[in-house]
Motif scaffolding. Structure first.
Motif, PDB file in Angstrom:
ATOM      1  N   PHE A 265       0.906  -1.310  -0.054  1.00 40.08           N
ATOM      2  CA  PHE A 265       0.073  -0.017  -0.099  1.00 40.08           C
ATOM      3  C   PHE A 265       0.896   1.201  -0.012  1.00 40.08           C
ATOM      4  O   PHE A 265       0.608   2.161  -0.824  1.00 40.08           O
ATOM      5  N   LEU A 292      -7.433  -5.054   1.886  1.00 40.56           N
ATOM      6  CA  LEU A 292      -6.684  -3.933   1.450  1.00 40.56           C
ATOM      7  C   LEU A 292      -6.550  -4.179  -0.264  1.00 40.56           C
ATOM      8  O   LEU A 292      -6.707  -3.348  -1.033  1.00 40.56           O
ATOM      9  N   TRP A 295      -8.679  -3.441  -2.974  1.00 43.57           N
ATOM     10  CA  TRP A 295      -9.617  -2.159  -2.739  1.00 43.57           C
ATOM     11  C   TRP A 295      -8.423  -1.366  -3.763  1.00 43.57           C
ATOM     12  O   TRP A 295      -8.993  -0.401  -4.309  1.00 43.57           O
ATOM     13  N   LEU A 296      -7.132  -1.703  -3.661  1.00 41.58           N
ATOM     14  CA  LEU A 296      -6.319  -0.739  -4.408  1.00 41.58           C
ATOM     15  C   LEU A 296      -6.330  -0.845  -5.878  1.00 41.58           C
ATOM     16  O   LEU A 296      -7.083  -1.709  -6.359  1.00 41.58           O
ATOM     17  N   ARG A 297      -5.962   0.329  -6.529  1.00 38.44           N
ATOM     18  CA  ARG A 297      -6.069   0.347  -7.903  1.00 38.44           C
ATOM     19  C   ARG A 297      -4.782   0.530  -8.774  1.00 38.44           C
ATOM     20  O   ARG A 297      -4.357   1.447  -8.560  1.00 38.44           O
TER      21      ARG A 297
ATOM     22  N   PRO B 236     -15.482   0.880  -1.695  1.00 38.14           N
ATOM     23  CA  PRO B 236     -14.689   1.674  -2.449  1.00 38.14           C
ATOM     24  C   PRO B 236     -15.236   2.087  -3.788  1.00 38.14           C
ATOM     25  O   PRO B 236     -15.231   3.456  -4.165  1.00 38.14           O
ATOM     26  N   PHE B 265     -12.196   5.953   1.312  1.00 38.86           N
ATOM     27  CA  PHE B 265     -11.372   5.523   0.281  1.00 38.86           C
ATOM     28  C   PHE B 265     -11.284   5.678  -1.139  1.00 38.86           C
ATOM     29  O   PHE B 265     -10.357   6.310  -1.944  1.00 38.86           O
ATOM     30  N   GLN B 269      -9.493   8.170  -3.762  1.00 35.81           N
ATOM     31  CA  GLN B 269      -9.004   7.962  -5.087  1.00 35.81           C
ATOM     32  C   GLN B 269      -9.583   8.822  -6.204  1.00 35.81           C
ATOM     33  O   GLN B 269      -8.692   9.250  -7.016  1.00 35.81           O
ATOM     34  N   GLU B 273      -7.341  11.402  -8.664  1.00 33.99           N
ATOM     35  CA  GLU B 273      -7.232  11.258  -9.865  1.00 33.99           C
ATOM     36  C   GLU B 273      -7.793  12.526 -10.646  1.00 33.99           C
ATOM     37  O   GLU B 273      -7.460  12.768 -11.895  1.00 33.99           O
ATOM     38  N   LEU B 292      -7.849   1.328   7.986  1.00 32.66           N
ATOM     39  CA  LEU B 292      -7.450   1.985   6.536  1.00 32.66           C
ATOM     40  C   LEU B 292      -7.355   3.482   7.016  1.00 32.66           C
ATOM     41  O   LEU B 292      -6.611   4.250   6.441  1.00 32.66           O
ATOM     42  N   TRP B 295      -4.055   4.848   7.699  1.00 31.40           N
ATOM     43  CA  TRP B 295      -3.058   4.672   6.496  1.00 31.40           C
ATOM     44  C   TRP B 295      -3.222   5.712   5.276  1.00 31.40           C
ATOM     45  O   TRP B 295      -2.430   5.833   4.706  1.00 31.40           O
TER      46      TRP B 295
END
Lengths: 353, 353
Positions: A265, A292, A295-297, B236, B265, B269, B273, B292, B295
């Motif tokens: 992350f 997590l 959920w990340l992109r 998300p 979250f 993003q 963006e 989360l 973080w």
DNA sequence: TAGCCGGGCTAAGCCGATTTAGCACCCGTC
DNA sequence: GACGGGTGCTAAATCGGCTTAGCCCGGCTA
């Protein structure tokens, strides 16, 4: 509240028979002991009418079993991953007719002692001693009174006969490196440990084995780790720092293995801040499969700790040991059981350009 | 393994006295019943030498208590938050000398029945019926046999006398809106529900109460929600979509309340963006305080679900009820106990420029 | 008619503790 | 020398179920 429970004696007197007879009928030994169908019928009706349920505590007192297991772990709450392990254990226990006492030690040996005693006092049939991250640990006394098993942990003294269940970190480490090699990468960086064989946070089995697997596979391809970043805390901040520095020094086109998803992350954040993209400019592979990761992109490609399977396997082995009823101690053949870590491919690895 | 446990009879015969005497001495009633100091000493020495520990199961059979509670929840594993609730419950139970049986229903009423029965069969002294997200729920039968309490849930039929413990969502909703107002914001958007009073995913208490608190506070300031985004899944992706659209329509300078941290979250993003920053261009306030939240960069300002306190409070109330020993049923005065949701200020809210 | 056999059920002991009721002994008293 | 009253300990019942041993009764055989 306070409506007293129905006992076998209640059923017996309602059916006009002795407790013995009622017991025999309800435990299915009625035919074997030649109780007449008429009486059997009467007993069953009385039982159903009163809503009789046998008192397991009493049965346990008689035959020395409680259909209950103890699950002692160092931490439940901090890791979201832990839940799955407990869940696997719970489900499997239930499937075998056991209930689970859960206890948390916070890593305090004194508290662990107390919890174990409290469980043994309640006549548990077996104990699961779990750790939330894979490590070696000393064994408390008292585990020789009942069957026991280590979950996500290895005994410090290898003389013991207590079996252990752990994730197959070594194989996962190999696979992680192989995945990058297969994508054509030759410059592989490690975040969390390395680059040397012994550059590992102390006490972590996962670190040691993952690193060993990675190095082994790279060596087999005639390569070394391009860099490593030893860190005792595998937190996002550390991943950010390591990756930030790494990109400044090496530029884009790298492949990074992070030793857990929180490090990844942080790596994502550093890559993004450097105006680079995953996986176009940097490929990332990780371990753990924390929530997590999806959920990340783009989604993080990672090797999952099979928490659910670990919990399940531990209880299965324990129940097996108990089923043997202490008769033959040697039921458990293999002392260490390794559960494989499945790959979750999500798109953070690309072919080298 | 298999070394048999030491019983009171063992201690008694080792000390050369009757079981009665040994029992009296060890339970501290020796003086009261005039056992000589010499004999008391001998019993205590024998007990210590043999490592005697009383069998709680047996004691329980005698006096109808087990020093054991049942904790039945719909889900442990999916939510990382749940762990804290269980932890609070575990710690509090232990502090009062109770152990906890944990059970998971997956929302299946049939499974719930089985688990409750399995626990009642093991003579638990009380039951915690927990939900991982706040909701109303029907009550299973059998809860009238022992003291029970609802955790993070409300009874569907309000006729019941079973107390409930829930987070104070309404107050948190008010505070979230007030926080933004105090920072000078006048254009407040909601992601996850709204803008209307009834635009709420069905069955969620949290959604209803948070929305009500937010709207109430805005109204008091002569404002309405600038926009709302009803969504049944607070994930998300949804947060990203809503925020993406919101920014296209309204541009920077907005204040966003997301109904949980996963939505936030996604919002982060989308903001990133759009080449905007938190909190300079957009302020974000959220609910839950998932791991989360700390973080994210910048850290997310959010109202924490007090999982630990909820678990603690539920067990405290339950133990209190049990302590009363069923004598006076009316010990529990307030049926619904609200636990306050603390604000974690981390830097995702800025003064309006 | 006594003895034996088997069918159909029950008494009683046990598991490990607590608790009530009461026993045996000693000392002093009348 | 019988009685009263402490003193210091124990037998036995209890909790709720399982389990062994055995009871009682009828019919059949010798």
């Amino acid at each position: 509240m306070g409506r007293k429970r129905v006992t076998l004696a209640d059923v017996a007197s309602a059916a006009g028979v002795s407790g013995t007879t009622a017991s025999l009928v309800l435990s299915g030994r009625g035919d074997e002991l030649r109780i007449s169908p008429t009486v059997q019928q009467r007993v069953r009706e009385a039982s159903a009418a009163l809503g009789y349920r046998p008192n397991i505590v009493s049965i346990g007192l008689r035959n020395g079993s409680s259909r209950t297991l103890g699950f002692v772990s160092d931490t439940v709450a901090t890791s979201q991953l832990a839940g799955d392990m407990i869940k696997g254990a719970l489900e499997t226990a239930r499937a075998h007719g056991f209930m689970l006492f859960i206890g948390e030690t916070e890593g305090d040996p004194e508290l662990e002692r107390q919890l174990l005693d409290a469980m043994l006092d309640r006549q548990v049939d077996g104990i699961v001693l779990a750790s939330m991250f894979t490590r070696t640990r000393p064994l408390p006394s008292g585990l020789d009174q009942v069957p026991a098993i280590l979950l996500n942990a290895l005994p410090e003294q290898r003389t013991t006969s207590i079996p252990a269940v752990i994730p197959d970190e070594l194989t996962a480490g190999r696979a992680a490196a192989q995945l990058l090699l297969d994508a054509g990468h030759r410059s592989v960086h490690l975040v969390g440990a390395g680059p040397g064989e012994h550059d590992v946070p102390p006490g972590t089995v996962a670190g040691v084995e993952r690193l060993a697997g990675i190095r082994e596979t790279l060596h087999a391809a005639g390569l070394e780790l391009a860099s490593g970043h030893l860190a005792s805390e595998w937190e996002p901040r550390v991943g950010w720092e390591a990756t930030h520095r790494l990109l400044e020094e090496w530029g884009p086109g790298q492949a990074i293995i992070t030793l857990n998803d929180r490090l990844a992350f942080g790596a994502y954040q550093a890559i993004q801040e450097a105006r680079l993209t995953v996986p176009g400019d940097v490929s990332v592979v990780s371990f753990d499969d924390a929530p997590l990761a999806q959920w990340l992109r783009p989604g993080l490609t990672t090797f999952a700790i099979p928490h659910h399977d670990l919990g399940r396997r531990a209880v299965e082995l324990l129940v097996e040991q108990i089923g043997a009823d202490g008769a033959t101690t040697g039921t458990s053949s293999e002392p260490v059981h390794r559960v494989s870590m499945p790959l979750r491919e999500r798109g953070s690895v690309a072919q080298r350009r």
